[in-house]
Structures are given as structure tokens and as C-alpha cells.
Write a protein that holds these residues in place. Structure first.
Motif, PDB file in Angstrom:
ATOM      1  N   PHE A  90      -1.084   5.027  -2.964  1.00 51.04           N
ATOM      2  CA  PHE A  90      -1.473   3.623  -3.092  1.00 51.04           C
ATOM      3  C   PHE A  90      -1.382   2.864  -1.763  1.00 51.04           C
ATOM      4  O   PHE A  90      -1.877   1.757  -1.643  1.00 51.04           O
ATOM      5  CB  PHE A  90      -0.592   2.911  -4.135  1.00 51.04           C
ATOM      6  N   ASN A  91      -0.754   3.467  -0.757  1.00 50.75           N
ATOM      7  CA  ASN A  91      -0.505   2.768   0.503  1.00 50.75           C
ATOM      8  C   ASN A  91      -1.635   3.029   1.499  1.00 50.75           C
ATOM      9  O   ASN A  91      -1.505   3.787   2.451  1.00 50.75           O
ATOM     10  CB  ASN A  91       0.851   3.196   1.077  1.00 50.75           C
ATOM     11  N   THR A  92      -2.740   2.370   1.263  1.00 49.94           N
ATOM     12  CA  THR A  92      -3.915   2.584   2.119  1.00 49.94           C
ATOM     13  C   THR A  92      -3.693   2.085   3.552  1.00 49.94           C
ATOM     14  O   THR A  92      -4.275   2.627   4.479  1.00 49.94           O
ATOM     15  CB  THR A  92      -5.170   1.926   1.518  1.00 49.94           C
ATOM     16  N   HIS A  93      -2.828   1.065   3.725  1.00 47.45           N
ATOM     17  CA  HIS A  93      -2.541   0.581   5.079  1.00 47.45           C
ATOM     18  C   HIS A  93      -1.931   1.710   5.912  1.00 47.45           C
ATOM     19  O   HIS A  93      -2.352   1.956   7.044  1.00 47.45           O
ATOM     20  CB  HIS A  93      -1.583  -0.616   5.060  1.00 47.45           C
ATOM     21  N   SER A  94      -0.938   2.404   5.346  1.00 45.06           N
ATOM     22  CA  SER A  94      -0.294   3.512   6.069  1.00 45.06           C
ATOM     23  C   SER A  94      -1.265   4.660   6.288  1.00 45.06           C
ATOM     24  O   SER A  94      -1.310   5.249   7.372  1.00 45.06           O
ATOM     25  CB  SER A  94       0.928   4.023   5.301  1.00 45.06           C
ATOM     26  N   GLN A  95      -2.036   4.995   5.269  1.00 41.32           N
ATOM     27  CA  GLN A  95      -2.999   6.083   5.403  1.00 41.32           C
ATOM     28  C   GLN A  95      -3.983   5.795   6.539  1.00 41.32           C
ATOM     29  O   GLN A  95      -4.269   6.669   7.359  1.00 41.32           O
ATOM     30  CB  GLN A  95      -3.756   6.282   4.098  1.00 41.32           C
ATOM     31  N   ASN A  96      -4.494   4.575   6.579  1.00 38.80           N
ATOM     32  CA  ASN A  96      -5.451   4.198   7.626  1.00 38.80           C
ATOM     33  C   ASN A  96      -4.799   4.223   9.009  1.00 38.80           C
ATOM     34  O   ASN A  96      -5.419   4.652   9.989  1.00 38.80           O
ATOM     35  CB  ASN A  96      -6.054   2.824   7.343  1.00 38.80           C
ATOM     36  N   LEU A  97      -3.549   3.763   9.089  1.00 38.55           N
ATOM     37  CA  LEU A  97      -2.833   3.781  10.358  1.00 38.55           C
ATOM     38  C   LEU A  97      -2.654   5.222  10.840  1.00 38.55           C
ATOM     39  O   LEU A  97      -2.928   5.534  11.997  1.00 38.55           O
ATOM     40  CB  LEU A  97      -1.463   3.111  10.228  1.00 38.55           C
TER      41      LEU A  97
END
Length: 116
Positions: A90-97
Motif C-alpha cells: 500500500f506504500n506507493t510513496h516508498s515504492q516510487n522512491l
């Protein structure tokens, strides 16, 4: 504070991003992993990016990238050549980073909750 004190005493590194006013914008907790070979395990020498947190009001401003860059500079100084991390689905911010920093997806992690 006790959590970070313990991690630091175990060799972890904390990287902090502050604004011009000294306010905390984010932090990164990096845990060096050094393991000798055994009959059951390959030797390991890498850094586990254990936690990264960027204040919601600062997201998209390069704070996470700056923190990862600082960790990688420390790694170069200490002869580490690889880092790993885990991001929840669910943590798309971390995945994108992580992808933006050039990290690749290594595998999938599964969970099953047993009902009553």
C-alpha cells in the motif's frame, strides 16, 4: 528515543533532513548487515534501509532522495556496495522512491491471516 538509542548502539546509522528553520523533514534508519558464511547461509555485507519517513508536507520535494543519497555516501565510505529494503504493497510513496533510486524488486512477500 529508546528504540533509536538501542539501534545506534548496535551500529545503525540515522540520517536526518532538516529545513532551514531546523524543523525535521524526515529521517532514514540504516542497519549494516555483516554475516560470515555458515553451512546454511551465504556471507552477507549490505545495508538494510530499515525505515524512512518523510513529513507529508515535504513529500515530492526530494527529501527522500536526499536521505538515500546520504546513506549511499556513508556506504561508500564504509565499503558497503548494496542496500535492501522492504515496502508494503500500500506504500506507493516508498515504492516510487526505491525505484527512483535505481532499486529493483527482488521478490514478493506473502501473508495469510487465519480466521477463527
Amino acid at each position: 528515543m529508546g528504540f533509536f538509542t538501542q539501534k545506534l548502539s548496535e551500529g545503525a546509522q540515522i540520517f536526518v533532513a532538516q529545513g532551514p528553520d531546523g524543523a525535521l523533514k524526515g529521517f532514514l534508519l540504516a542497519v549494516p548487515v555483516v554475516r560470515d558464511a555458515s553451512p546454511f547461509l551465504h556471507p552477507a555485507r549490505h545495508v538494510e534501509l530499515d525505515q524512512i519517513c518523510v513529513d507529508e508536507s515535504c513529500r515530492g520535494q526530494g527529501v527522500g532522495k536526499t536521505l538515500v543519497d546520504a546513506m549511499e555516501a556513508w556506504m561508500r565510505e564504509h565499503d558497503f556496495h548494496e542496500w535492501t529494503s522492504m515496502a508494503h504493497g500500500f506504500n506507493t510513496h516508498s515504492q516510487n522512491l526505491m525505484r527512483g533510486q535505481g532499486a529493483e524488486v527482488l521478490g514478493l512477500r506473502y501473508r495469510k491471516m487465519l480466521g477463527d
